[in-house]
Design an enzyme around this catalytic site. Structure first.
Site, PDB file in Angstrom:
ATOM      1  N   HIS A 136       0.835  -1.200   0.000  1.00  0.00           N
ATOM      2  CA  HIS A 136       0.000   0.000   0.000  1.00  0.00           C
ATOM      3  C   HIS A 136       0.873   1.255   0.000  1.00  0.00           C
ATOM      4  O   HIS A 136       0.628   2.205  -0.758  1.00  0.00           O
ATOM      5  CB  HIS A 136      -0.904  -0.024   1.238  1.00  0.00           C
ATOM      6  CG  HIS A 136      -1.742   1.192   1.413  1.00  0.00           C
ATOM      7  ND1 HIS A 136      -2.999   1.339   0.882  1.00  0.00           N
ATOM      8  CD2 HIS A 136      -1.497   2.364   2.083  1.00  0.00           C
ATOM      9  CE1 HIS A 136      -3.498   2.522   1.201  1.00  0.00           C
ATOM     10  NE2 HIS A 136      -2.600   3.165   1.932  1.00  0.00           N
ATOM     11  N   GLU A 137       1.916   1.271   0.845  1.00  0.00           N
ATOM     12  CA  GLU A 137       2.768   2.453   0.948  1.00  0.00           C
ATOM     13  C   GLU A 137       3.610   2.659  -0.308  1.00  0.00           C
ATOM     14  O   GLU A 137       3.773   3.786  -0.788  1.00  0.00           O
ATOM     15  CB  GLU A 137       3.669   2.352   2.183  1.00  0.00           C
ATOM     16  CG  GLU A 137       2.915   2.297   3.500  1.00  0.00           C
ATOM     17  CD  GLU A 137       1.964   3.474   3.705  1.00  0.00           C
ATOM     18  OE1 GLU A 137       2.187   4.543   3.102  1.00  0.00           O
ATOM     19  OE2 GLU A 137       0.977   3.320   4.444  1.00  0.00           O
ATOM     20  N   HIS A 140       1.509   4.219  -2.968  1.00  0.00           N
ATOM     21  CA  HIS A 140       1.392   5.675  -2.826  1.00  0.00           C
ATOM     22  C   HIS A 140       2.546   6.377  -3.544  1.00  0.00           C
ATOM     23  O   HIS A 140       2.350   7.375  -4.238  1.00  0.00           O
ATOM     24  CB  HIS A 140       1.409   6.082  -1.351  1.00  0.00           C
ATOM     25  CG  HIS A 140       0.074   6.046  -0.680  1.00  0.00           C
ATOM     26  ND1 HIS A 140      -1.051   6.676  -1.185  1.00  0.00           N
ATOM     27  CD2 HIS A 140      -0.321   5.463   0.491  1.00  0.00           C
ATOM     28  CE1 HIS A 140      -2.073   6.488  -0.365  1.00  0.00           C
ATOM     29  NE2 HIS A 140      -1.668   5.751   0.652  1.00  0.00           N
ATOM     30  N   GLU A 199      -6.351   6.660  -1.296  1.00  0.00           N
ATOM     31  CA  GLU A 199      -6.234   5.496  -0.435  1.00  0.00           C
ATOM     32  C   GLU A 199      -6.755   4.243  -1.146  1.00  0.00           C
ATOM     33  O   GLU A 199      -6.138   3.180  -1.080  1.00  0.00           O
ATOM     34  CB  GLU A 199      -6.999   5.729   0.873  1.00  0.00           C
ATOM     35  CG  GLU A 199      -6.342   6.719   1.800  1.00  0.00           C
ATOM     36  CD  GLU A 199      -4.945   6.303   2.204  1.00  0.00           C
ATOM     37  OE1 GLU A 199      -4.750   5.129   2.574  1.00  0.00           O
ATOM     38  OE2 GLU A 199      -4.030   7.148   2.146  1.00  0.00           O
TER      39      GLU A 199
END
Length: 272
Positions: A136-137, A140, A199
């Site tokens: 997820h990071e 980003h 997100e």
């Protein structure tokens, strides 16, 4: 009136020129600030943060954070190379650090600088849970969400200038009401949904990255369910939050898991 027309024309020109296409999504995104300007500042802030906090080194957890981070990065490299965008990562400087902090959190700065807090490890539980977080990071960073948020902030400020011009000849009370309404409206209907979409986008791309890296994307669902339990239901209503609700997030992940598995299969990674 002439000032307003000139302002609108200038804003339209900036919007037309300040866009970029992301190779992972094919979407055109705001890019009013170049990464060549953002990355050095982010790297400097990251180094400062590490000096001011306790970085955990040499432990099994610290080694796991780095190992998972490298696997996710390699998955990104494979994916981008497959779509003819291997050079996309040339300015990224990947780094993965475990920091001693009770907060249940992890984050990534533009350019690939990642921090995982020790407080989130009881929630990740295992390597697949950690891969969910780090996928997820990394997503980003690859999606340039930092660049887009900076650009959106610039537009929000520009909008405030436009409102100021439009009501500049009104009385002070009218001006105050207009600016307050603009501030609340742009936050509620602009910036918050913008952040929530980031997100969700990072969830989806992160799911694919963890799958290509060899981690079963189905592990993302129990992780986010644990995150929901850890929050104790204290999160604000979804429409007032920068993040989607846990129920929305889990529902989306279940929907995206087959797509993540199918993408991973292209690289020889097959899940039963």
């Amino acid at each position: 009136m002439k000032r307003i027309i000139a302002f609108c024309s200038f804003s339209a020109l900036i919007l037309t020129m300040g866009c970029a296409t992301n190779p992972l999504t094919g979407k055109s995104t705001l890019a009013l600030v170049n990464n060549s300007s953002i990355f050095p500042s982010a790297f400097q802030q990251y180094d400062t943060f590490l000096k001011e906090n306790i970085v955990v080194t040499g432990t099994a957890d610290a080694k796991r954070v780095e190992s998972v981070g490298i696997k996710i990065k390699q998955a990104a490299e494979k994916w981008l190379a497959a779509v003819g965008q291997a050079d996309y990562l040339k300015d990224y400087q990947w780094e993965y650090k475990l920091v001693d902090d009770k907060a249940v959190n992890a984050w990534c700065m533009p350019g690939g600088k990642i921090v995982v807090y020790t407080g989130i490890l009881p929630v990740t539980k295992d390597e697949a849970g950690l891969a969910t977080v780090m996928g997820h990071e990394v997503a980003h960073a690859l999606l340039n969400h930092g660049q887009q948020r900076m650009s959106a902030g610039m537009l929000q400020q520009a909008g405030a200038v436009g409102v100021g011009l439009a009501v500049g000849e009104k009385n002070e009370q009218t001006q105050a009401i207009a600016m307050t309404a603009y501030g609340a409206g742009s936050q509620m209907f602009g910036m918050l949904p913008f952040s929530r979409s980031h997100e969700s986008e990072a969830d989806k791309i992160g799911l694919i990255l963890m799958a290509i890296a060899g981690y079963n994307p189905e592990a993302s669902v129990p992780f986010w369910e644990r995150m929901g339990a850890a929050s104790g239901g204290s999160a604000p209503a979804e429409f007032m939050s920068t993040h989607p609700s846990h129920n929305t997030r889990v529902s989306n992940l279940r929907k995206w898991i087959p797509e993540a598995k199918a993408e991973a299969a292209k690289y020889g990674v097959v899940f039963k």
